[in-house]
Design an enzyme around this catalytic site. Sequence first.
Site, mmCIF file in Angstrom:
data_model
loop_
_atom_site.group_PDB
_atom_site.id
_atom_site.type_symbol
_atom_site.label_atom_id
_atom_site.label_comp_id
_atom_site.label_asym_id
_atom_site.label_seq_id
_atom_site.Cartn_x
_atom_site.Cartn_y
_atom_site.Cartn_z
ATOM 1 N N ASP A 1 9.476 9.215 0.456
ATOM 2 C CA ASP A 1 9.236 7.938 -0.228
ATOM 3 C C ASP A 1 9.744 6.738 0.562
ATOM 4 O O ASP A 1 10.124 5.716 -0.022
ATOM 5 C CB ASP A 1 9.868 7.929 -1.630
ATOM 6 C CG ASP A 1 9.222 8.943 -2.559
ATOM 7 O OD1 ASP A 1 8.008 9.203 -2.399
ATOM 8 O OD2 ASP A 1 9.918 9.469 -3.448
ATOM 9 N N LYS B 1 -3.278 13.739 6.799
ATOM 10 C CA LYS B 1 -2.027 14.177 6.174
ATOM 11 C C LYS B 1 -2.055 15.701 6.230
ATOM 12 O O LYS B 1 -2.484 16.367 5.292
ATOM 13 C CB LYS B 1 -1.957 13.675 4.726
ATOM 14 C CG LYS B 1 -0.729 14.094 3.949
ATOM 15 C CD LYS B 1 0.447 13.207 4.229
ATOM 16 C CE LYS B 1 1.615 13.548 3.307
ATOM 17 N NZ LYS B 1 2.800 12.721 3.588
ATOM 18 N N ALA C 1 5.420 14.505 6.622
ATOM 19 C CA ALA C 1 5.875 14.725 5.248
ATOM 20 C C ALA C 1 7.392 14.608 5.244
ATOM 21 O O ALA C 1 8.061 15.199 6.092
ATOM 22 C CB ALA C 1 5.438 16.096 4.754
ATOM 23 N N ASN D 1 10.801 -1.378 5.610
ATOM 24 C CA ASN D 1 10.125 -1.382 4.316
ATOM 25 C C ASN D 1 11.135 -1.665 3.212
ATOM 26 O O ASN D 1 12.032 -0.857 2.952
ATOM 27 C CB ASN D 1 9.424 -0.040 4.074
ATOM 28 C CG ASN D 1 8.527 -0.076 2.860
ATOM 29 O OD1 ASN D 1 7.981 -1.118 2.505
ATOM 30 N ND2 ASN D 1 8.351 1.069 2.226
ATOM 31 N N SER D 2 11.005 -2.809 2.581
ATOM 32 C CA SER D 2 11.953 -3.224 1.545
ATOM 33 C C SER D 2 11.656 -2.522 0.229
ATOM 34 O O SER D 2 10.488 -2.386 -0.159
ATOM 35 C CB SER D 2 11.886 -4.736 1.349
ATOM 36 O OG SER D 2 12.708 -5.145 0.275
ATOM 37 N N PRO E 1 7.650 -6.676 2.541
ATOM 38 C CA PRO E 1 8.294 -6.987 1.269
ATOM 39 C C PRO E 1 7.750 -6.099 0.162
ATOM 40 O O PRO E 1 6.642 -5.556 0.266
ATOM 41 C CB PRO E 1 7.918 -8.457 1.037
ATOM 42 C CG PRO E 1 6.634 -8.622 1.758
ATOM 43 C CD PRO E 1 6.690 -7.709 2.953
ATOM 44 N N SER F 1 7.093 -6.992 -3.083
ATOM 45 C CA SER F 1 6.116 -7.671 -3.928
ATOM 46 C C SER F 1 5.273 -8.633 -3.109
ATOM 47 O O SER F 1 5.783 -9.579 -2.516
ATOM 48 C CB SER F 1 6.835 -8.433 -5.053
ATOM 49 O OG SER F 1 5.912 -9.111 -5.868
ATOM 50 N N GLU G 1 -1.892 -11.217 0.921
ATOM 51 C CA GLU G 1 -0.669 -11.268 1.731
ATOM 52 C C GLU G 1 -0.456 -9.939 2.445
ATOM 53 O O GLU G 1 -0.069 -9.903 3.621
ATOM 54 C CB GLU G 1 0.534 -11.602 0.851
ATOM 55 C CG GLU G 1 0.562 -13.030 0.344
ATOM 56 C CD GLU G 1 1.695 -13.273 -0.632
ATOM 57 O OE1 GLU G 1 2.180 -14.418 -0.686
ATOM 58 O OE2 GLU G 1 2.085 -12.325 -1.338
#
Length: 225
Positions: free
Chosen positions: A13, A38, A119, A177-178, A206, A208, A213
């Site tokens: 994740d 994948k 993975a 990756n925030s 970001p 959001s 964007e």
Amino acid sequence: MKKRFFVTGTNTDAGKTYVTVGLLKAAQRAGARALGLKPVAAGAEWREGVLRNDDGLRIHAANSVKLPYEQVNPVVLEEAIAPHIAASHEGRLVTASRLQGYIQGALLTPHDFALVEGAGGWRVPLNDRELLSDVAKSLHFPVILVVDMRLGCLNHAILTAEAIVADGLTIAGWIANSGQDRMPCFEENVATLSSLFLAPLLGVLPWSQDEKEAESVFDALYSTL
């Protein structure tokens, strides 16, 4: 000239699929024939009598080079646990050579830009003797490292980068990756990793942002590869 990369992350994740799908769509907007794979995924649901993994479906949908789902995600394991354990529970053996064969077969399809998404993290076991990193080593593609920017990420990111280089591979760049809850001292942590990595920072994602964007961010990321 074809551009091919292996996408890995600091952990499960970390945002690998978000990055993979974003770059595939950016490649399409740039006029490139884009193909994402994948090769192995753990965590799937039965849909119309077949197992499907959400990440695999997202990558399959983002491809401009159309392949059957079974070529995009050839090994699908039902339980959302470590792949070697999930495979053992199903009485299956997943090997590096078999995954390499699936990947090389899919990459025979004409394309300009290809991403092979791993993975979990870099050292994910496939069986008692082999790791997913063995597949990356056999492909010898430059690696895109997605760093999940959370507390503890410095250690995870540095160790992952060291392992990639120790395996004889080049890190094409890394992406910060925030998370939804932006970590304290975010900019300082990004600066720390930038100073320690020889690989360039490709971009900061970001949590959001609207669709336009996001497209702009990934277009810029794609242009650096």
